[in-house]
Design a protein around this motif. Structure first.
Motif, mmCIF file in Angstrom:
data_model
loop_
_atom_site.group_PDB
_atom_site.id
_atom_site.type_symbol
_atom_site.label_atom_id
_atom_site.label_comp_id
_atom_site.label_asym_id
_atom_site.label_seq_id
_atom_site.Cartn_x
_atom_site.Cartn_y
_atom_site.Cartn_z
ATOM 1 N N SER A 233 0.811 -1.226 0.098
ATOM 2 C CA SER A 233 0.017 -0.028 0.034
ATOM 3 C C SER A 233 0.954 1.201 -0.106
ATOM 4 C CB SER A 233 -1.002 0.148 1.252
ATOM 5 O OG SER A 233 -1.742 1.118 1.477
ATOM 6 N N GLY A 234 1.907 1.326 0.665
ATOM 7 C CA GLY A 234 2.565 2.446 0.875
ATOM 8 C C GLY A 234 3.668 2.520 -0.344
ATOM 9 N N LEU A 235 3.932 1.468 -0.952
ATOM 10 C CA LEU A 235 4.882 1.521 -2.290
ATOM 11 C C LEU A 235 4.119 1.915 -3.675
ATOM 12 C CD1 LEU A 235 7.351 -1.234 -1.302
ATOM 13 C CD2 LEU A 235 7.916 1.305 -1.362
ATOM 14 N N PHE A 236 2.919 1.459 -3.610
ATOM 15 C CA PHE A 236 2.062 1.484 -5.010
ATOM 16 C C PHE A 236 0.965 2.438 -4.703
ATOM 17 C CE2 PHE A 236 4.825 -2.390 -4.724
ATOM 18 C CZ PHE A 236 5.288 -2.174 -5.986
ATOM 19 N N ASP A 237 0.214 2.621 -5.809
ATOM 20 C CA ASP A 237 -1.127 3.161 -5.682
ATOM 21 C C ASP A 237 -2.314 2.404 -5.299
ATOM 22 O OD1 ASP A 237 -1.614 1.727 -8.027
ATOM 23 O OD2 ASP A 237 -1.429 3.524 -9.450
ATOM 24 N N ALA A 238 -3.316 3.027 -5.112
ATOM 25 C CA ALA A 238 -4.516 2.157 -4.662
ATOM 26 C C ALA A 238 -5.073 1.153 -5.551
ATOM 27 C CB ALA A 238 -5.943 3.250 -4.401
ATOM 28 N N ALA A 239 -4.905 1.525 -7.074
ATOM 29 C CA ALA A 239 -5.338 0.297 -8.018
ATOM 30 C C ALA A 239 -4.488 -0.925 -7.873
ATOM 31 C CB ALA A 239 -5.184 1.109 -9.497
ATOM 32 N N THR A 240 -2.977 -0.812 -7.669
ATOM 33 C CA THR A 240 -2.199 -1.874 -7.400
ATOM 34 C C THR A 240 -2.355 -2.539 -6.248
ATOM 35 O OG1 THR A 240 -0.511 -0.524 -8.761
ATOM 36 C CG2 THR A 240 0.315 -2.371 -7.500
ATOM 37 N N PHE A 241 -2.703 -1.890 -5.057
ATOM 38 C CA PHE A 241 -3.161 -2.432 -3.925
ATOM 39 C C PHE A 241 -4.111 -3.412 -4.112
ATOM 40 C CE2 PHE A 241 -5.360 -2.645 0.028
ATOM 41 C CZ PHE A 241 -4.152 -3.229 0.928
ATOM 42 N N ALA A 242 -5.308 -2.944 -5.093
ATOM 43 C CA ALA A 242 -6.557 -3.557 -5.124
ATOM 44 C C ALA A 242 -6.078 -5.100 -5.734
ATOM 45 C CB ALA A 242 -7.614 -2.819 -6.080
ATOM 46 N N LEU A 243 -5.266 -4.921 -6.664
ATOM 47 C CA LEU A 243 -4.746 -6.112 -7.300
ATOM 48 C C LEU A 243 -3.962 -7.119 -6.254
ATOM 49 C CD1 LEU A 243 -3.127 -4.790 -10.807
ATOM 50 C CD2 LEU A 243 -5.327 -6.072 -10.271
ATOM 51 N N TYR A 244 -3.080 -6.470 -5.423
ATOM 52 C CA TYR A 244 -2.539 -7.435 -4.428
ATOM 53 C C TYR A 244 -3.512 -7.879 -3.484
ATOM 54 C CZ TYR A 244 0.851 -8.708 -1.100
ATOM 55 O OH TYR A 244 1.737 -9.623 -0.237
ATOM 56 N N SER A 245 -4.485 -6.983 -2.979
ATOM 57 C CA SER A 245 -5.470 -7.574 -1.946
ATOM 58 C C SER A 245 -6.294 -8.750 -2.586
ATOM 59 C CB SER A 245 -6.456 -6.270 -1.371
ATOM 60 O OG SER A 245 -7.045 -5.801 -2.717
ATOM 61 N N VAL A 246 -6.559 -8.528 -3.744
ATOM 62 C CA VAL A 246 -7.370 -9.745 -4.387
ATOM 63 C C VAL A 246 -6.488 -10.998 -4.264
ATOM 64 C CG1 VAL A 246 -8.337 -10.797 -6.259
ATOM 65 C CG2 VAL A 246 -9.118 -8.161 -5.777
ATOM 66 N N GLY A 247 -5.179 -10.899 -4.568
ATOM 67 C CA GLY A 247 -4.332 -12.111 -4.413
ATOM 68 C C GLY A 247 -4.118 -12.535 -3.285
ATOM 69 N N GLY A 317 -11.536 -10.621 -15.367
ATOM 70 C CA GLY A 317 -10.350 -10.656 -15.989
ATOM 71 C C GLY A 317 -9.411 -9.597 -15.435
ATOM 72 N N VAL A 318 -9.952 -8.406 -14.983
ATOM 73 C CA VAL A 318 -9.126 -7.244 -14.693
ATOM 74 C C VAL A 318 -8.290 -7.518 -13.679
ATOM 75 C CG1 VAL A 318 -9.474 -4.862 -13.742
ATOM 76 C CG2 VAL A 318 -11.017 -5.769 -15.252
ATOM 77 N N TYR A 319 -8.390 -8.532 -12.937
ATOM 78 C CA TYR A 319 -7.639 -8.941 -11.708
ATOM 79 C C TYR A 319 -6.683 -10.150 -12.273
ATOM 80 C CZ TYR A 319 -10.166 -5.667 -9.130
ATOM 81 O OH TYR A 319 -10.766 -4.387 -8.362
ATOM 82 N N ALA A 320 -6.349 -10.674 -13.394
ATOM 83 C CA ALA A 320 -5.754 -11.727 -13.560
ATOM 84 C C ALA A 320 -4.272 -11.731 -13.134
ATOM 85 C CB ALA A 320 -5.473 -11.894 -15.151
ATOM 86 N N ALA A 321 -3.919 -10.468 -12.686
ATOM 87 C CA ALA A 321 -2.325 -10.460 -12.344
ATOM 88 C C ALA A 321 -2.359 -10.943 -10.697
ATOM 89 C CB ALA A 321 -2.069 -8.882 -12.529
#
Length: 494
Positions: A233-247, A317-321
């Protein structure tokens, strides 16, 4: 342990299903940044809720089974302490809203902090409801409370969003739910304990002596469990955190089964020790580990097979990463079969829990930034799972010292090896189906799960992973269905 555990699990299933559906609805309403803000808000809530308890709620599982006429005093002490800590946390949140938003790289978070403070305070004051029911062996009441609470909370979150599609409307619904839960909890405690529901300084001193070391362990535990999410969360923006949180997707059944079996195990162990039957503690431990492994080993194997289809079906598919992150995180499910926290708490060895969590925190803090720079977002999850494995090893070493037993006695190695082998063999036909069937994710998940579940269930019964007593209990719970396969490995009744 099986009967009360199944009763509580049954009560929690509806709520966990409803809670699991919540983010699936929200990802289809909110964009990546709004969903990321929602995940950050609840990450802060979960972190603060757990830390500010200082172990006071969980201490009731230790004190109430042997409290006799002082039960109401222990509960009142807990409520007053938790409410006070909730007020302190709420004040700190409001005063530091801007700094928190800047720290989490998301300015949109700042105006939502006051709602977080109010929600945290109300939930903190009522957090002990189900714990008290479980500690008093009121398993049916606990099951009903879990079900009603979880389903009601989801309704209060989703319905406002469907009416007005904004994150603020969801949070207003959350606060409204927290008010209702607080009022019911206060009513239940007063009705249950009556005149004994009052503070007691001597009881509080005993609780504090138990809870403070445990609270420090919890602080370290939450820090290391969530460090990876705060780092991303601190290193990336909210959109990237959304991808990580889904993971970081948590499968509801894992917490449902692990928490329930652990709590029931703790009550059983505490009662056995109190009654002078300490020799039965290791048997209860082996039984709990075996039961958890029967569920978690095949679940972990199945999730690895269907990981991609599951993420695409649930989150689009938006969260494939997020798939690779999720697959690494699944490894933690296997370790959930060893409930070290519950065991150490039974013996009030909270200093051991503190040491374990501090070691895990150090490992994560030292390696996570290197892991992220070298491996990307997957690295953050990989380091977290590695630290978990180290912590379990330390906990088992502590158990060996506590019981004065060797490696061969600390875990039920024979049953665990057989469960692992059966789980692995059952994956072979499931992998074949997954490789040959190219269709929609839902159809693939359904087909693979049916094949895997059938193969595992057949071998589990055939090899005697489930004892005769457990089969009888499961049969009764499922409507008196009879399983006719022979049982080769017998266990003591639960």
């Amino acid at each position: 342990m099986l009967k009360p555990a199944l009763l509580i699990i049954a009560g929690r299933i509806a709520g966990f299903v409803a809670a699991f559906v919540t983010p699936l609805i929200l990802v289809r309403i909110f964009d990546l940044e709004t969903f990321g803000t929602y995940k950050q808000w609840f990450l802060l809530y979960i972190t603060l809720l757990t830390i500010t308890q200082i172990g006071m709620s969980e201490s009731l599982l230790f004190f109430l089974p042997k409290a006799d006429g002082q039960a109401g005093r222990y509960v009142m002490n807990s409520v007053l302490f938790l409410t006070a800590m909730g007020m302190v946390a709420a004040a700190l949140l409001v005063l530091n809203g801007e700094a928190i938003a800047r720290w989490m790289s998301n300015p949109a978070l700042e105006p939502l902090i006051p709602l977080l403070a109010l929600y945290l305070l109300l939930m903190q004051a009522s957090i002990g409801l189900e714990t008290v029911m479980t500690a008093r062996s009121s398993y049916r009441s606990a099951a009903v409370a879990y079900a009603v609470t979880d389903v009601t909370r989801v309704l209060f979150l989703i319905v406002p969003v469907l009416i007005a599609q904004s994150l603020r409307s969801l949070l207003y619904g959350a606060v409204a739910f927290a008010v209702l839960r607080f009022l019911y909890t206060a009513h239940y405690f007063w009705r249950t304990f009556g005149g004994s529901f009052r503070p007691d300084a001597r009881c509080f001193a005993r609780q504090l002596g138990y809870a403070l070391p445990f609270g420090l362990a919890v602080v370290a535990s939450i820090a290391q469990e969530n460090f990876h999410q705060y780092a991303v969360s601190g290193l990336f923006d909210a959109a990237t955190f959304a991808l990580y949180s889904v993971g970081c997707l948590q499968i509801p059944v894992v917490d449902l089964v692990a928490t329930t079996v652990c709590n029931v195990m703790m009550v059983g162990m505490t009662t056995a020790i109190h009654d002078g039957r300490e020799s039965q503690v290791i048997d209860l431990w082996h039984d709990a580990v075996r039961k958890l492994a029967i569920v978690f080993f095949p679940l972990g194997a199945l999730l690895l097979i269907i990981a991609r289809d599951l993420i695409l079906m649930l989150f689009t598919g938006v969260y494939a990463a997020s798939v690779s992150i999720f697959m690494v995180g699944v490894a933690a499910i296997f370790f959930a079969a060893i409930p070290i926290d519950g065991l150490m708490r039974v013996y009030a060895k909270t200093n051991v829990l503190l040491a374990i969590n501090l070691v895990r925190l150090v490992i994560i803090a030292l390696l996570i930034y290197w892991a992220i720079s070298s491996l990307g977002l997957v690295g953050a999850m990989l380091v977290t799972v590695l630290a978990l494995a180290v912590g379990k090893a330390i906990g088992l070493a502590a158990a060996m010292s506590l019981w004065r037993v060797g490696v061969g006695r600390v875990l039920p190695w024979g049953p665990l090896a057989l469960i692992a082998l059966v789980s692995l063999i059952a994956s072979l036909p499931a992998l074949a189906v997954g490789y040959g069937l190219q269709t929609a994710p839902f159809v693939r998940i359904l087909a693979i799960s049916i094949v895997y579940g059938s193969a595992y269930a057949a071998m589990a019964l055939g090899f005697g992973l489930v004892s005769a007593h457990e089969r009888a209990v499961l049969s009764h719970s499922a409507g008196r269905l009879q399983f006719m396969l022979p049982v080769r490995y017998q266990h003591k009744p639960s």
